[in-house]
Design an enzyme around this catalytic site. Sequence first.
Site, PDB file in Angstrom:
ATOM      1  N   ARG A   1      -3.904   2.584  17.068  1.00 46.27           N
ATOM      2  CA  ARG A   1      -4.700   1.952  16.015  1.00 46.27           C
ATOM      3  C   ARG A   1      -4.552   2.785  14.755  1.00 46.27           C
ATOM      4  O   ARG A   1      -3.929   3.848  14.757  1.00 46.27           O
ATOM      5  CB  ARG A   1      -6.179   1.891  16.455  1.00 46.27           C
ATOM      6  CG  ARG A   1      -7.018   0.802  15.809  1.00 46.27           C
ATOM      7  CD  ARG A   1      -6.621  -0.602  16.210  1.00 46.27           C
ATOM      8  NE  ARG A   1      -7.704  -1.564  15.982  1.00 46.27           N
ATOM      9  CZ  ARG A   1      -7.981  -2.146  14.822  1.00 46.27           C
ATOM     10  NH1 ARG A   1      -7.248  -1.863  13.768  1.00 46.27           N
ATOM     11  NH2 ARG A   1      -8.978  -3.013  14.709  1.00 46.27           N
ATOM     12  N   LYS A   2      -5.142   2.329  13.660  1.00 41.35           N
ATOM     13  CA  LYS A   2      -5.060   3.113  12.433  1.00 41.35           C
ATOM     14  C   LYS A   2      -5.844   4.410  12.577  1.00 41.35           C
ATOM     15  O   LYS A   2      -6.707   4.547  13.450  1.00 41.35           O
ATOM     16  CB  LYS A   2      -5.571   2.307  11.242  1.00 41.35           C
ATOM     17  CG  LYS A   2      -7.066   2.096  11.179  1.00 41.35           C
ATOM     18  CD  LYS A   2      -7.422   1.389   9.875  1.00 41.35           C
ATOM     19  CE  LYS A   2      -8.927   1.213   9.732  1.00 41.35           C
ATOM     20  NZ  LYS A   2      -9.283   0.551   8.458  1.00 41.35           N
TER      21      LYS A   2
ATOM     22  N   ARG B   1       0.843  -1.193   0.000  1.00 42.87           N
ATOM     23  CA  ARG B   1       0.000   0.000   0.000  1.00 42.87           C
ATOM     24  C   ARG B   1       0.878   1.242   0.000  1.00 42.87           C
ATOM     25  O   ARG B   1       1.838   1.338   0.758  1.00 42.87           O
ATOM     26  CB  ARG B   1      -0.912  -0.006   1.223  1.00 42.87           C
ATOM     27  CG  ARG B   1      -1.878   1.162   1.287  1.00 42.87           C
ATOM     28  CD  ARG B   1      -2.682   1.125   2.570  1.00 42.87           C
ATOM     29  NE  ARG B   1      -3.635   0.019   2.568  1.00 42.87           N
ATOM     30  CZ  ARG B   1      -3.941  -0.694   3.652  1.00 42.87           C
ATOM     31  NH1 ARG B   1      -3.357  -0.442   4.803  1.00 42.87           N
ATOM     32  NH2 ARG B   1      -4.834  -1.664   3.579  1.00 42.87           N
TER      33      ARG B   1
ATOM     34  N   GLY C   1     -16.414  -7.413   1.332  1.00 43.06           N
ATOM     35  CA  GLY C   1     -16.373  -8.854   1.537  1.00 43.06           C
ATOM     36  C   GLY C   1     -16.665  -9.325   2.936  1.00 43.06           C
ATOM     37  O   GLY C   1     -16.944 -10.501   3.152  1.00 43.06           O
TER      38      GLY C   1
ATOM     39  N   CYS D   1     -14.371  -2.513   4.307  1.00 43.83           N
ATOM     40  CA  CYS D   1     -13.409  -1.733   3.532  1.00 43.83           C
ATOM     41  C   CYS D   1     -14.059  -1.158   2.276  1.00 43.83           C
ATOM     42  O   CYS D   1     -13.625  -0.134   1.763  1.00 43.83           O
ATOM     43  CB  CYS D   1     -12.214  -2.602   3.142  1.00 43.83           C
ATOM     44  SG  CYS D   1     -11.243  -3.145   4.573  1.00 43.83           S
ATOM     45  N   GLY D   2     -15.095  -1.821   1.782  1.00 46.69           N
ATOM     46  CA  GLY D   2     -15.837  -1.306   0.639  1.00 46.69           C
ATOM     47  C   GLY D   2     -16.922  -0.315   1.015  1.00 46.69           C
ATOM     48  O   GLY D   2     -17.669   0.155   0.157  1.00 46.69           O
TER      49      GLY D   2
END
Length: 594
Positions: A256-257, A138, A513, A518-519
């Site tokens: 965390r992110k 990424r 998914g 994430c989508g």
Amino acid sequence: MIKPLIYNTAILLLLLSPLSLSFHIPSSSKNLKTQSQSSDLRSATSDLPTPVHDEVQKANSFLTDDAMERAEAGSKEEKIKLSKDVTQTWTDIHAYAAAIREGKTSWEDISQDDMDYRLKWVGLLHRRKRTPGKFMMRLKVPNGIVTSSQMRFYSKSVSEFDEEIGVVDITTRQNIQLRGVTVEAASRIIEGLHELNQTSFHSALDNVRNVVGSPLAGISDTEVIDTRKLCTEVNDLIIRDASGAFGNPRFANLPRKFNIAISGGDDDFSHCNINDLGFHAVIAEDGSKGFNLDVGGYMSIKRVAESVPLNLWIPENSVVKLCDAVLTVFRDEGERKNRQKSRLMWLVEQYGVEDFTARILKEAGEGGFRERQPHVLRKDYVRQELLGVHPQNSTHSRVGLHIPTGRLTRYSCAALADLADKYSDGEIRLTVDQNVIIPNVDNDDLKQLEIEVDAIENVDFTAGLIEGNVVSCTGAQFCGLALVETKANARRVSKRLEELVEVPKAVRMHWTGCPNSCGQAQCGDIGLMGAPARKEIDGKKVAVPGVNIFVGGKIGESPFLALEPRIKGIPLDGEEIVTVLAELLVSDFGGVMR
């Protein structure tokens, strides 16, 4: 603006110099070792030339005593970050790659903690379940702006891998992911990126993700603030150390992110409502330009939270200072034990909105901050379209090209680079909808551009109102968390729906998914999330891949998240999913069966 990178030179010397690395290769390379069992591999890096990063503090040294104590008693991930500082990965990757190329070891002899965790600090995410030994890499693409040289380099980078897995994805953060990357290739790709003023560092696990801005920055006559410079400055705050080198230990060990979005106008192409920090461009009552701030938005398997507004307006020139303050508070005070409660929203709720605002202002100091400024949507407001041909001025246009599910091949990457060189001075812009924009195209060249685009596989000059608005996560082809394959199904289903139903306006269909979303299924007009389903086969109900369907998510000026699915457990194979979606398009979106 960006000075030459000392670090690049150090690593280049590393790669060119003879390496006297001594690796112990066990008799069975199939056995993955723990961190303590691979000391020979780790210690080999101590003989490498000293890069500039060894002259500065490590990530863990920036933690307060309190944060360090909580990390020591924290989650598995926290213990991994403490057992070996993650900044070491910035040089380890080159040692590992060189040793593998020289036949001294293999990827299977690298500790699992490094392979599956620490290498994420150089942007490498191991796809152990689907493609063992291969990574998704990424990148960092602030504001989603890519040069033709960079796009051509992406093509070159994946060309050495099998075509089925060596692909390039545009993500929902205006970002690029390279797939099929191996450890031995990674160091060359990193060096190539750095030469092109781009990096993959700080792009995964407990790092700040790609800084999202407006894809129409600088080319829209309705924007309030051009987000390009701000996105670059915030990106540099996160990823560059004091010398200007890629890799910043200050923010390398977050709980965390963390997501940041900077919106340049009313359209909010950045989706501020699902970001930890969302900057909404607003002109203050005295005419000053700045941003109202929302905080805490995120999506996860356990919780989906829409951001909450702070009573705070930030001048344009204090955005970086505010980001610095929030990241510092988050790093020092965020939860480090329960990772499901480690995102910023939990810290905001722990403080309360008013006290959290006071805390970050204390950290930031003076910056011309004010109370949240009133914002009134202009009467003639219509959200701008990104796909298609749209005028920039009397002589030039921007052209939004459709990239089905955001998937590019080595060939389409190279072709887009050629188009950009020919028609837009080498500039390409990515969108969070996983498409691209070619800006600054001379109107006299539009017809020829269309002809050339039509010759490129997986790139469309025009797209239907359904097909053109599909967003998809990676899916089960590569992601071990995904319950279903998304990209192939998204293309198949949307194509079939385009044949069956005519809709009066664009319908955004988001595929994800798994519940990690994430989508961004909750954002879509229609969202499809991988889920268990049952289907009758030979008279028996059997488990098959399926989806839950969300309806009614909104983006832009008045965003809304559809938090609960309307329909559950629809099988993905066959026509049932098409029938259900066609009925939804008719009942909820004014569709008419063809």
